[in-house]
Motif scaffolding. Structure first.
Motif, PDB file in Angstrom:
ATOM      1  N   UNK A   1      20.530   9.902   5.365  1.00 34.36           N
ATOM      2  CA  UNK A   1      19.945  11.245   5.401  1.00 34.36           C
ATOM      3  C   UNK A   1      20.857  12.257   4.711  1.00 34.36           C
ATOM      4  N   UNK A   2      22.161  12.091   4.853  1.00 32.96           N
ATOM      5  CA  UNK A   2      23.090  12.957   4.131  1.00 32.96           C
ATOM      6  C   UNK A   2      22.897  12.798   2.631  1.00 32.96           C
ATOM      7  N   UNK A   3      22.654  11.571   2.195  1.00 27.89           N
ATOM      8  CA  UNK A   3      22.427  11.325   0.768  1.00 27.89           C
ATOM      9  C   UNK A   3      21.137  11.978   0.285  1.00 27.89           C
ATOM     10  N   UNK A   4      20.098  11.947   1.098  1.00 24.78           N
ATOM     11  CA  UNK A   4      18.846  12.590   0.705  1.00 24.78           C
ATOM     12  C   UNK A   4      19.039  14.096   0.538  1.00 24.78           C
TER      13      UNK A   4
ATOM     14  N   UNK B   1      12.282   5.311   8.214  1.00 26.20           N
ATOM     15  CA  UNK B   1      12.790   5.250   6.832  1.00 26.20           C
ATOM     16  C   UNK B   1      14.304   5.121   6.834  1.00 26.20           C
ATOM     17  N   UNK B   2      14.927   5.549   7.925  1.00 26.05           N
ATOM     18  CA  UNK B   2      16.365   5.390   8.085  1.00 26.05           C
ATOM     19  C   UNK B   2      16.813   3.952   8.159  1.00 26.05           C
ATOM     20  N   UNK B   3      15.864   3.011   8.203  1.00 27.63           N
ATOM     21  CA  UNK B   3      16.236   1.590   8.088  1.00 27.63           C
ATOM     22  C   UNK B   3      16.928   1.334   6.751  1.00 27.63           C
TER      23      UNK B   3
ATOM     24  N   UNK C   1       8.546  16.571   6.541  1.00 32.52           N
ATOM     25  CA  UNK C   1       9.566  15.521   6.668  1.00 32.52           C
ATOM     26  C   UNK C   1      10.970  16.076   6.450  1.00 32.52           C
ATOM     27  N   UNK C   2      11.076  17.127   5.641  1.00 31.46           N
ATOM     28  CA  UNK C   2      12.403  17.691   5.345  1.00 31.46           C
ATOM     29  C   UNK C   2      13.118  18.131   6.623  1.00 31.46           C
ATOM     30  N   UNK C   3      12.368  18.694   7.538  1.00 30.97           N
ATOM     31  CA  UNK C   3      12.958  19.163   8.797  1.00 30.97           C
ATOM     32  C   UNK C   3      13.685  18.036   9.526  1.00 30.97           C
ATOM     33  N   UNK C   4      13.054  16.868   9.583  1.00 34.54           N
ATOM     34  CA  UNK C   4      13.674  15.741  10.292  1.00 34.54           C
ATOM     35  C   UNK C   4      14.839  15.166   9.501  1.00 34.54           C
TER      36      UNK C   4
ATOM     37  N   UNK D   1      11.637  11.839  -1.627  1.00 39.15           N
ATOM     38  CA  UNK D   1      10.577  12.831  -1.420  1.00 39.15           C
ATOM     39  C   UNK D   1      10.490  13.286   0.041  1.00 39.15           C
ATOM     40  N   UNK D   2      11.064  12.526   0.957  1.00 39.72           N
ATOM     41  CA  UNK D   2      11.084  12.964   2.357  1.00 39.72           C
ATOM     42  C   UNK D   2      11.846  14.271   2.509  1.00 39.72           C
TER      43      UNK D   2
END
Length: 339
Positions: A263-266, A197-199, A286-289, A278-279
């Motif tokens: 990921x910082x934005x999420x 998803x980091x794509x 998924x939150x852990x990763x 929602x990750x």
């Protein structure tokens, strides 16, 4: 003396026997993916593709994200076989106009350009399916992301299926639980899901994909509560209710640099797509990763590379060929031969 009809049948029989033999051999070869597959048959293949990617990104930097997305949309639908690239025919509805691809996927012409350059250097050698894999890797590298050795040796499909694409590919409205289940069907782990998803570290998304988040999340008539208020106001201005759904917004705060800003934005509740936010906001698995990758870019890079390689290994086992033109198969269909 044999009749012309019998001779025609004989020719068709020999053709079908030859085609069956070639397809059988091709199907066997399809499983033998390895680095350096073209070292002897087309040693410049990878440098040619990277050169095409570099030039096309100079013309339009968005091509990086668009080309990288092609791998995911191709590999999840019956394996990495370039079925995505086939144009519709009178007898086949391809994948380009499927629900997840129409008005969304772009930059097919970049693959066409790489194929043309490879056909000039090594005619009939490098598959379109492998070009997608190489170009996706190069899009990441040229955007500042990690480099890795790609496994090659794929064949191009002989058909495509819009029905399969509609059935398999997720929507931007998908949530983490759905995506975990979907990825598990392809033997891809929760870590793979989050890393891949980091794509969305590069690229843009359409207002059409998020307008429900802004004005009617889950049918409530209200915006998604898992959204930073200032960020929501920004998106309200970009995507007003009743506005142009094709207007695009950045998927993260550094849309042209492949990094861990996504990921910082999420974590900051500034994810553009529902399927992204929602990750972090919905599922502890998924939150852990997401949190880990937001803190350590190198860990994210390593997991992303692992996920891309695993996704690139997806194959249908169906017969294939090396297309001369990525948009159409080489051989005429059987019914045309019989006619």
């Amino acid at each position: 003396m044999m009749s012309a009809f019998f001779i025609s049948l004989l020719h068709i029989s020999f053709f079908l026997l030859f085609q069956k033999t070639a397809i059988t051999a091709a199907a066997a070869a399809a499983t033998q993916l390895r680095p350096g597959f073209y070292a002897e048959t087309c040693p410049a293949a990878e440098s040619i593709v990277r050169d095409v990617m570099a030039k096309t990104m100079k013309r339009e930097i968005r091509n990086a994200a668009s080309v990288m997305r092609l791998q995911f949309h191709d590999c999840f639908v019956n394996g990495c076989d370039a079925s995505l690239l086939l144009d519709d025919t009178p007898d086949m509805l391809g994948e380009k106009l499927s629900l997840s691809n129409i008005n969304s996927l772009r930059s097919y012409e970049v693959i066409d350009g790489a194929k043309a350059a490879l056909e000039q250097a090594c005619p009939g050698v490098v598959s379109c399916a492998d070009i997608i894999i190489m170009a996706a890797r190069d899009a990441v590298v040229l955007s500042g992301g990690p480099n890795w050795e790609v496994k090659l040796g794929r064949l191009d499909s002989l058909t495509a299926s819009q029905e399969d694409a509609n059935r398999i590919m997720p929507s931007p409205r998908s949530n983490a639980s759905y995506l975990i289940d979907l990825f598990s069907q392809f033997n891809l782990s929760v870590q793979d899901l989050v890393a891949l998803s980091g794509s969305h570290s590069i690229g843009n998304g359409r207002c059409f994909s998020i307008v429900f988040r802004l004005y009617n999340q889950s049918g409530t008539g209200r915006p998604d509560p898992a959204m930073d208020p200032e960020y929501r106001e920004k998106l309200d201005r970009l995507c007003p209710l009743g506005g142009d759904g094709n207007v695009t917004g950045d998927l993260d705060a550094t849309p042209y640099v492949f990094d861990n800003q996504y990921f910082k934005d999420l974590v900051s509740l500034r994810g553009f797509l529902n399927s992204d936010q929602t990750l972090f906001s919905l599922d502890a698995r998924t939150r852990e990763y997401v949190q880990h990758f937001s803190r350590d870019q190198e860990v994210f890079f390593a997991a992303f590379v692992e996920g891309m390689i695993k996704m690139g290994d997806l194959q249908s086992g169906r017969p294939g060929e090396v297309r001369k033109n990525c948009r159409k198969v080489n051989s005429p269909p059987l019914h045309a031969l019989l006619k």
